[in-house]
Scaffold this motif. Sequence first.
Motif, PDB file in Angstrom:
ATOM      1  N   ASP A  16       0.829  -1.215   0.000  1.00  0.00           N
ATOM      2  CA  ASP A  16       0.000   0.000   0.000  1.00  0.00           C
ATOM      3  C   ASP A  16       0.856   1.255   0.000  1.00  0.00           C
ATOM      4  OD1 ASP A  16      -2.558   1.004  -0.202  1.00  0.00           O
ATOM      5  OD2 ASP A  16      -2.800   1.240   1.969  1.00  0.00           O
ATOM      6  N   TYR A  18       3.872   1.797   1.136  1.00  0.00           N
ATOM      7  CA  TYR A  18       4.765   2.015   2.288  1.00  0.00           C
ATOM      8  C   TYR A  18       5.643   0.781   2.476  1.00  0.00           C
ATOM      9  CZ  TYR A  18       2.136   6.144   3.846  1.00  0.00           C
ATOM     10  OH  TYR A  18       1.557   7.398   3.923  1.00  0.00           O
ATOM     11  N   SER A 132       2.324  -0.632  11.429  1.00  0.00           N
ATOM     12  CA  SER A 132       1.820  -0.331  10.087  1.00  0.00           C
ATOM     13  C   SER A 132       1.699   1.186   9.933  1.00  0.00           C
ATOM     14  CB  SER A 132       0.456  -0.980   9.882  1.00  0.00           C
ATOM     15  OG  SER A 132      -0.509  -0.343  10.709  1.00  0.00           O
ATOM     16  N   GLN A 134      -0.802   2.829   9.320  1.00  0.00           N
ATOM     17  CA  GLN A 134      -2.063   3.240   9.930  1.00  0.00           C
ATOM     18  C   GLN A 134      -2.038   3.087  11.458  1.00  0.00           C
ATOM     19  OE1 GLN A 134      -1.813   0.704   7.647  1.00  0.00           O
ATOM     20  NE2 GLN A 134      -2.292   1.900   5.806  1.00  0.00           N
ATOM     21  N   ARG A 135      -0.885   2.573  11.993  1.00  0.00           N
ATOM     22  CA  ARG A 135      -0.747   2.267  13.426  1.00  0.00           C
ATOM     23  C   ARG A 135      -1.858   1.306  13.875  1.00  0.00           C
ATOM     24  NH1 ARG A 135       4.354   4.219  14.827  1.00  0.00           N
ATOM     25  NH2 ARG A 135       4.705   6.019  13.490  1.00  0.00           N
ATOM     26  N   ASN A 138      -2.853  -3.942   9.217  1.00  0.00           N
ATOM     27  CA  ASN A 138      -2.790  -3.574   7.796  1.00  0.00           C
ATOM     28  C   ASN A 138      -3.248  -4.719   6.902  1.00  0.00           C
ATOM     29  OD1 ASN A 138      -0.669  -5.287   8.131  1.00  0.00           O
ATOM     30  ND2 ASN A 138       0.856  -4.018   7.072  1.00  0.00           N
ATOM     31  N   ALA A 141      -4.892  -3.617   3.745  1.00  0.00           N
ATOM     32  CA  ALA A 141      -4.086  -2.924   2.737  1.00  0.00           C
ATOM     33  C   ALA A 141      -3.714  -3.895   1.619  1.00  0.00           C
ATOM     34  CB  ALA A 141      -2.830  -2.348   3.378  1.00  0.00           C
ATOM     35  N   ARG A 167       8.780   3.762  12.053  1.00  0.00           N
ATOM     36  CA  ARG A 167       7.763   2.969  12.728  1.00  0.00           C
ATOM     37  C   ARG A 167       8.355   1.775  13.471  1.00  0.00           C
ATOM     38  NH1 ARG A 167       6.074   3.215   7.496  1.00  0.00           N
ATOM     39  NH2 ARG A 167       5.978   0.935   7.305  1.00  0.00           N
TER      40      ARG A 167
END
Length: 437
Positions: A16, A18, A132, A134-135, A138, A141, A167
């Motif tokens: 996605d 990242y 991830s 999005q914290r 994921n 994704a 991260r």
Amino acid sequence: MSILYTPAGDTDPIRDCYDGAMLHIIRTHRPQYVRIFLSAEMSAKEKNRHIYSKAIEYNVPECKFDFIYTDIVNVQLMEELVPLAEGFLELRKEFPEEEILLNLSSGTPQMKTVMSFLATDFENVRAIQVDSPQRASNRTAHATQDNEDINVVIENNFDNVPDYTCRCHEAPLSLLRRYSIRHQLISLINNYEYRAALTMYNKNKIMFVEETGNLLRHADLRSKLLINEAFKGMGKENIYNNNSVKKLNEFLMVMELHQRKGELAEFIPKLTPFLYELLLYYFENHVALKLERFCYRKRNNNSSWKISAEKLRKEAPDVFTYLNYYFRQGFRDTDLSFSNMLLILESLKSVKTELMGELQILREVEKNQRNKIAHTILTDVTEENLQAIEPKLSSYQIIQHLRKAFLLIMEGESICKRNVYDDLNRRIVDSLNEFNK
């Protein structure tokens, strides 16, 4: 040298737009070398499209890497993941002194579990987790698809900027590692392996209180009969002051440790010196016929005793007659020993029946079991070959007779009637429950 060991999952190398966990650890920690474990599916992706090698070369071109290709399909089964652990062990052998980073965020849940176990069971490793973008999970994704151009995916990675958001964080596995080490220490302590336990404690002392180390050091030295050193480490000096009762007790307790550990080749030969010193004490403290009256030193005041037949004939004619009759060639000057001290006690007829019975049993053990084993080249003394020799006593039975004779002779003395190493073990184990602050 910094090394990363990592499985590859379907979120690697990019998901996605990242970094996946593997690539993000490489970007952040800049390991000089990476070894990547691939399942059958991931092996095909690398062989066909080079997705992992291209992503690493693009982002950290100086990083060297290689792959462990496997044909594992059922990556959800723990029993299928033994090669994942074996790959780490092989890497550890190749680089025994280097710190190894472990990726706990790539692969299946079962792979992550294996990696977590490796992180807690081995020293000089750091477990790295990656959040991830999005914290959160994921899983929704999009993974990199087989029909996507990997070069385009790499170039459009949002983490490809100098001020990317890191991260990575080190997994707080210290409690799990402490729990694992604690159980290993308890096992060693319960088996009286104090040196090995002390070595393990010293490598992990930050996890435990200082008292644990002090007690282990004390137990290690004490079990080697380095008594003054052992107590000096506990803040006490000259604890025994040549107290022969306590010294004999210490020797007997260490003999019992060898017996409990099954170290019969260490236990059996110590019978003779212990029994000799025990009867020396008995003569010095409970027998009217003192050694000085019929013995002389072989060389100087610190050397061992030798019985003088002439002095014995003058000082104790009844005893001399008894010994002269016992020895076929007549009694002559000879070294003082447990056996001839026992003969003298038999002739005096002043020893309590119970004690004499125990000493006579122990003489049979020394004469037959101890001497037979001590004069062979057996390197593995077992209970079976010990009990094949008269009086056919097990090592446990022998230690019970030793302790009974010791307690009968020491009646009225202030001594601990149980093995203090059991109390020491309880104190050490209790100290392992304390957390270092």
